[in-house]
Structures are given as C-alpha cells and as structure tokens.
Design a protein around this motif. Structure first.
Motif, PDB file in Angstrom:
ATOM      1  N   GLY A 166       0.814  -1.211   0.000  1.00 19.49           N
ATOM      2  CA  GLY A 166       0.000   0.000   0.000  1.00 19.49           C
ATOM      3  C   GLY A 166       0.843   1.255   0.000  1.00 19.49           C
ATOM      4  O   GLY A 166       0.530   2.238  -0.684  1.00 19.49           O
ATOM      5  N   ILE A 167       1.950   1.222   0.754  1.00 18.54           N
ATOM      6  CA  ILE A 167       2.883   2.359   0.761  1.00 18.54           C
ATOM      7  C   ILE A 167       3.499   2.528  -0.629  1.00 18.54           C
ATOM      8  O   ILE A 167       3.589   3.634  -1.163  1.00 18.54           O
ATOM      9  CB  ILE A 167       3.984   2.146   1.818  1.00 18.54           C
ATOM     10  N   ALA A 168       3.901   1.404  -1.224  1.00 23.87           N
ATOM     11  CA  ALA A 168       4.535   1.452  -2.553  1.00 23.87           C
ATOM     12  C   ALA A 168       3.599   2.036  -3.605  1.00 23.87           C
ATOM     13  O   ALA A 168       4.057   2.649  -4.581  1.00 23.87           O
ATOM     14  CB  ALA A 168       4.987   0.051  -2.960  1.00 23.87           C
ATOM     15  N   ALA A 169       2.294   1.879  -3.404  1.00 24.81           N
ATOM     16  CA  ALA A 169       1.328   2.410  -4.364  1.00 24.81           C
ATOM     17  C   ALA A 169       1.427   3.927  -4.490  1.00 24.81           C
ATOM     18  O   ALA A 169       1.059   4.501  -5.521  1.00 24.81           O
ATOM     19  CB  ALA A 169      -0.093   2.015  -3.950  1.00 24.81           C
ATOM     20  N   HIS A 170       1.953   4.587  -3.447  1.00 24.34           N
ATOM     21  CA  HIS A 170       2.106   6.041  -3.482  1.00 24.34           C
ATOM     22  C   HIS A 170       3.324   6.473  -4.302  1.00 24.34           C
ATOM     23  O   HIS A 170       3.532   7.662  -4.509  1.00 24.34           O
ATOM     24  CB  HIS A 170       2.239   6.587  -2.060  1.00 24.34           C
ATOM     25  N   PHE A 171       4.144   5.500  -4.714  1.00 21.82           N
ATOM     26  CA  PHE A 171       5.392   5.814  -5.420  1.00 21.82           C
ATOM     27  C   PHE A 171       5.390   5.345  -6.873  1.00 21.82           C
ATOM     28  O   PHE A 171       6.443   5.300  -7.498  1.00 21.82           O
ATOM     29  CB  PHE A 171       6.578   5.182  -4.681  1.00 21.82           C
ATOM     30  N   VAL A 172       4.228   4.954  -7.389  1.00 18.89           N
ATOM     31  CA  VAL A 172       4.166   4.521  -8.787  1.00 18.89           C
ATOM     32  C   VAL A 172       4.556   5.695  -9.687  1.00 18.89           C
ATOM     33  O   VAL A 172       3.983   6.780  -9.572  1.00 18.89           O
ATOM     34  CB  VAL A 172       2.751   4.026  -9.151  1.00 18.89           C
ATOM     35  N   PRO A 173       5.557   5.518 -10.573  1.00 23.03           N
ATOM     36  CA  PRO A 173       6.014   6.629 -11.419  1.00 23.03           C
ATOM     37  C   PRO A 173       4.884   7.206 -12.268  1.00 23.03           C
ATOM     38  O   PRO A 173       3.965   6.488 -12.668  1.00 23.03           O
ATOM     39  CB  PRO A 173       7.084   5.972 -12.310  1.00 23.03           C
ATOM     40  N   GLY A 174       4.985   8.488 -12.547  1.00 24.42           N
ATOM     41  CA  GLY A 174       3.950   9.184 -13.313  1.00 24.42           C
ATOM     42  C   GLY A 174       3.683   8.555 -14.664  1.00 24.42           C
ATOM     43  O   GLY A 174       2.536   8.499 -15.117  1.00 24.42           O
ATOM     44  N   TYR A 175       4.751   8.023 -15.325  1.00 21.80           N
ATOM     45  CA  TYR A 175       4.565   7.480 -16.662  1.00 21.80           C
ATOM     46  C   TYR A 175       3.782   6.165 -16.657  1.00 21.80           C
ATOM     47  O   TYR A 175       3.371   5.672 -17.708  1.00 21.80           O
ATOM     48  CB  TYR A 175       5.912   7.288 -17.374  1.00 21.80           C
ATOM     49  N   LEU A 176       3.565   5.582 -15.459  1.00 22.85           N
ATOM     50  CA  LEU A 176       2.773   4.355 -15.367  1.00 22.85           C
ATOM     51  C   LEU A 176       1.349   4.605 -14.874  1.00 22.85           C
ATOM     52  O   LEU A 176       0.510   3.705 -14.925  1.00 22.85           O
ATOM     53  CB  LEU A 176       3.453   3.354 -14.422  1.00 22.85           C
ATOM     54  N   GLN A 177       1.091   5.799 -14.367  1.00 20.88           N
ATOM     55  CA  GLN A 177      -0.196   6.057 -13.725  1.00 20.88           C
ATOM     56  C   GLN A 177      -1.378   5.839 -14.669  1.00 20.88           C
ATOM     57  O   GLN A 177      -2.411   5.298 -14.260  1.00 20.88           O
ATOM     58  CB  GLN A 177      -0.229   7.490 -13.166  1.00 20.88           C
ATOM     59  N   LYS A 178      -1.240   6.246 -15.934  1.00 17.45           N
ATOM     60  CA  LYS A 178      -2.348   6.091 -16.871  1.00 17.45           C
ATOM     61  C   LYS A 178      -2.606   4.625 -17.206  1.00 17.45           C
ATOM     62  O   LYS A 178      -3.718   4.239 -17.551  1.00 17.45           O
ATOM     63  CB  LYS A 178      -2.075   6.872 -18.150  1.00 17.45           C
ATOM     64  N   ASN A 179      -1.557   3.825 -17.125  1.00 15.94           N
ATOM     65  CA  ASN A 179      -1.670   2.405 -17.479  1.00 15.94           C
ATOM     66  C   ASN A 179      -2.077   1.538 -16.285  1.00 15.94           C
ATOM     67  O   ASN A 179      -2.514   0.406 -16.448  1.00 15.94           O
ATOM     68  CB  ASN A 179      -0.327   1.879 -18.007  1.00 15.94           C
ATOM     69  N   ARG A 180      -1.921   2.070 -15.103  1.00 18.69           N
ATOM     70  CA  ARG A 180      -2.015   1.265 -13.886  1.00 18.69           C
ATOM     71  C   ARG A 180      -3.464   1.010 -13.488  1.00 18.69           C
ATOM     72  O   ARG A 180      -4.300   1.893 -13.541  1.00 18.69           O
ATOM     73  CB  ARG A 180      -1.291   2.002 -12.758  1.00 18.69           C
ATOM     74  N   MET A 181      -3.720  -0.216 -13.066  1.00 14.00           N
ATOM     75  CA  MET A 181      -5.020  -0.593 -12.530  1.00 14.00           C
ATOM     76  C   MET A 181      -4.784  -1.425 -11.259  1.00 14.00           C
ATOM     77  O   MET A 181      -3.699  -1.942 -11.063  1.00 14.00           O
ATOM     78  CB  MET A 181      -5.829  -1.385 -13.555  1.00 14.00           C
ATOM     79  N   PRO A 182      -5.779  -1.522 -10.382  1.00 16.33           N
ATOM     80  CA  PRO A 182      -7.129  -0.991 -10.470  1.00 16.33           C
ATOM     81  C   PRO A 182      -7.157   0.499 -10.127  1.00 16.33           C
ATOM     82  O   PRO A 182      -6.122   1.097  -9.839  1.00 16.33           O
ATOM     83  CB  PRO A 182      -7.874  -1.795  -9.404  1.00 16.33           C
TER      84      PRO A 182
END
Length: 496
Positions: A166-182
């Motif tokens: 859950g902590i790591a979810a706050h660090f997902v790089p911006g270039y992956l945010q549009k692709n990331r689910m859920p």
C-alpha cells in the motif's frame, strides 16, 4: 513500435549497464555499503550502544552486533514508534510497514528516505532487465495491474504506516499512472473478496498486458475472471504476456495458471519484503534472482543447519558456496542491524550472485530430526506432478507424530484442481522425491521411524477459508508450505 516502447528499450540498456558495474565487483560493493552504513548510523542510539565509532572492520561488527530477530530489536523499534529520533537510523523513518507478528502482535518495520527508493527502483529495474534481454516492450502501451494491499495509510506519532504494498502504491512513477489498474477507489477496498470482484469488473474489458501479485491471490482473480467471461484469461486478455510475482515459489502454481490462461506467459520473480528489496530475476535464461548488493543492504549468511547452535559462523558475500542453505541476515539503511528476516536462500550462481528462496527458518519439519525445508516439499510436489494432468491449487505439510495406528508420517494437505488418477503412484512419487533430496528423511523411512507421506484432500477454497479464519485473506499474506506443528492441520481436521 510506439515512442514509449522505444524509450523503454533505451532506458533498459542504461539500467543493465549500471547493474553490471556493481555486479562485477560484488565484494567491493558490499564493503562500500558496510562502511557507509556504519558511518551514517554512528551517532544513533543503536550505534552508540554498539560502539560503532570503534568498528573498523567486519570482524569488529560481528563482535559488537549480535544476530537479532524482531523481538531482539523491539525495544529500539518501540522508541521509534513513540516518536523518538536518531534511534536505529538518523532522524525519523518516513513510514512504518505494519505486518503481523507471531509473539509481539503487530510488527512495525521502518522505511526511511534512504531505503524507500530502493524498493521502487528494484521493481522498475526487474522489468527493464526483462525488456533488455527479450526485446519485448510492447506491454508498456497496455494496462498493468498490481494486486496489492490498500494504499490507505494511518499515522502514529507523525509517521505514516500501512502495508508495504500500500505504501509502494504512493510511489508509482507518473509514466505508469495512466496504465495502472485498479482504480484508486477499488485499491482502497479492505475486504479482499469484495476488492477482487471489483477488480474483475474494472479490468474485464481492458487491454491487460502485465499482471502482478502473489500467485495464490492472482489465481483467485483469474478464476473469477474465467467464471464471469466463460473463456480463458489469455483469450480475454489477448496481449497479456508477462506475470510478475514474489513471496512464494511459482512452480506449484504454474500448471494451474497455464490452464486458467490457456497458454504460457513469461514471468519475473521478485524477492521483496518490508525489511528490504533483496533480489529480482534479471534473466529469463538463468536460474535464480540477482542479489542486490548496492541497495543499502549489507548481507550476512549463516548455514541453516548451524543456525540454532551457539555462536554460528557468519559469512559475507565473498565466502558463500553454491547449493548451501543459508539463513539471510541483513543490516540496512532503514536501521535494521544483524537482523534475521526469517528467510533461507541458496545460491544458484556466484558470477553474478543469484539466489533462490529455499524457505523460512521457522517453517520446517524436524519432528524426528529430518529438518525438511520448503524448497524440498515444493520440488517433490513439482516432480510428482510433472508429465501428469494433476493440478494443485494450494498445499501445506505437517508432521503427524501420534497417529491412531501405524508409524508417524508427514501429512500433505492438498487442494486439488485435478486429482491424481493413481493416488498410490502419486504418493510414491512424492515420497521418492523427498528421499532423494533429504538424506535424513530417507534414513527415517529406511529405519522404519516414519512411513510414507499421507495425502489429505482439502475441499475447494479450503485454504482461502483458512486464511479468512485468521484474518489474512489476500494482500501479501501467504500459506506456509510446512510447519513443525499441527496448528494449520487442526483447522482442516475440524472441517472433516
């Protein structure tokens, strides 16, 4: 090929080159990490208590810093939790990864501004190594899903805390945010079954290309997808070609996964924990995961068969051997010192240093001196089902010391997807595989101290019911492959 995919390939080449620079100088890399850790923590409370100012060598460190588990370090962690600064590491940690403890209730594992980036970089670099070796980068244009714990964080004395994933979810790089689910809202659902159902609804019509998570919980997601779509996952997600996992050995799940997907897909194995990100699979061609020697972690190793003796010898990276079962000991830039994380590893390569996770030092069976470990039961099961139509959903093993009749035995609780046509031959195959791997077990069979393994069938979703009963359904929680008592066995006995 898209611009995004081309950029990924170029960046992957750069990452691999940087990795090779430290991997080719393992001992020097670890010596540099060791010196930096001692220097940075010299003025902490732990550093003062353990005379870091006098530590000039590894021998000095061994003399001053004993091996500890969480219980041994708890008095220091409690001070950090209470808001004190400069206790285990300089300043305060950024986060606490909250995990379930065995004897002390909740465990609070510190994550610092120095340690947290290494978790994110390791996950990223594992993918870039895959891209560099295979040339496959098209997945960056599709959707990716990471089955993980809720990203909702609470706060304790000014320090945020939550599950590591859950902590790591706050660090997902911006270039992956549009692709990331859920979606963020779905990811925040606490109840695991409700969450998986919501994820199915969100993803079933998407172009999913990368799926990541602990195999047992991804399997649950796949089963629900297949049930709803009435078609294999690979037909539903035609471009799905990469599965990323960690936490457990994938091999016992592989046949079931290929059946659910309808075809084979590439996979990347990771070795993350709240205490640090230790290794990742850097090659599809080589066995094992690259041990990360430059990530703010100094490693020590103790042979598992000597671990419970008085003052067992501690080995550094330049002293390890292939095929030996070692307890992994770490000192980190999050303030863990001489810390036993409980995992055991074996080296599959020394150039570079690659490891497999062989089990847990607390998860073993040695009711009769056999000291069977997780890797052995997993390998035995894999050998027994190879070339058959048998498929396994989940399993665990426990000793039966006082049977109602006959000799004692190891009892294998197995949830079958496809049961063996010849159960006698299946039992024999497991038993022979165990005897080949473990000479102590073989001696006990030959000496009529133990009889052959006994298979107890577990009903469909039985292991999910067990995990739910102890409040550990989903997320990063895992079924122990084996235990030296019958606590898990008792649950299934009561069900029968």
């Amino acid at each position: 090929m898209s611009i995004k995919a081309i950029a990924a390939k170029l960046f992957a080449k750069k990452i691999v080159r940087k990795t090779q620079e430290w991997a080719q100088h393992p001992v020097a890399t670890q010596e540099a990490v060791f010196k930096k850790l001692i220097k940075e923590a010299k003025n902490t409370q732990f550093g003062k208590d353990h005379h870091f100012e006098k530590i000039q060598s590894y021998a000095d460190f061994v003399q001053n810093v004993p091996i500890r588990d969480y219980e041994g370090l708890k008095s220091y962690v409690d001070c950090v939790v209470n808001g004190e600064e400069n206790v285990l590491w300089k300043g305060k940690p950024l986060y606490f990864a909250k995990t379930s403890g065995t004897t002390s209730g909740a465990k609070y594992i510190p994550l610092t501004k120095e340690s947290m980036p290494t978790h994110i970089q390791a996950s990223r670099n594992a993918i870039f190594h895959y891209i560099h070796e295979t040339g496959n980068a098209d997945f960056v244009d599709g959707k990716m899903i990471f089955l993980q714990g809720s990203p909702i964080l609470t706060e304790k004395n000014g320090i945020k805390l939550g599950r590591l994933s859950g902590i790591a979810a706050h660090f997902v790089p911006g270039y992956l945010q549009k692709n990331r689910m859920p979606s963020w809202e779905t990811n925040c659902i606490e109840d695991w079954e409700t969450k998986v159902n919501a994820i199915v609804e969100e993803t079933i019509k998407e172009d999913m290309r990368v799926i990541s998570g602990i195999p047992s919980w991804v399997q649950m997601y796949f089963e629900k997808l297949q049930q709803k779509a009435q078609k294999p996952v690979g037909e539903l997600f035609k471009n799905f070609n990469l599965f990323i996992y960690g936490g457990v050995n994938f091999e016992p799940y592989r046949a079931k996964f290929e059946n659910l997907i309808g075809r084979k897909v590439d996979s990347i194995e990771l070795f993350p924990a709240s205490e640090g990100f230790f290794a990742y699979q850097d090659s599809q061609k080589e066995k094992g995961m690259l041990l990360l020697l430059n990530s703010g972690i100094f490693y020590e190793f103790i042979k598992s068969d000597a671990f419970f003796t008085e003052n067992p010898k501690r080995y550094t990276i330049g002293e390890v051997e292939l095929g030996v079962n070692y307890v992994l000991i770490i000192s980190t830039n999050a303030g863990l010192w001489g810390y036993n994380i409980g995992d055991t590893v074996q080296f599959t390569s020394l150039k570079p240093y690659r490891v497999i996770v062989s089990g847990r030092i607390k998860h073993y069976i040695s009711a009769f001196g056999e000291h069977v470990i997780g890797k052995e039961v997993e390998s035995a099961l894999q050998e027994a089902i190879q070339g058959t139509n048998i498929r396994i959903n989940e399993f665990t093993v426990a000793p039966q010391i006082t049977p109602k009749e006959g000799l004692p035995y190891h009892e294998w609780f197995i949830e079958f997807e496809n049961e063996p046509e010849d159960e006698v031959a299946f039992v024999e195959a497991i038993d022979q595989a165990m005897r080949k791997q473990n000479i102590y077990y073989d001696d006990l069979i030959v000496g009529n101290v133990l009889r052959k393994v006994v298979i107890t069938k577990v009903a469909k979703n039985g292991f999910q019911d067990y995990m739910k009963s102890i409040g550990k359904l989903g997320g990063q929680n895992k079924i122990p492959r084996l235990s030296n008592d019958r606590k898990i066995a008792a649950f299934f006995e009561n069900k029968n």
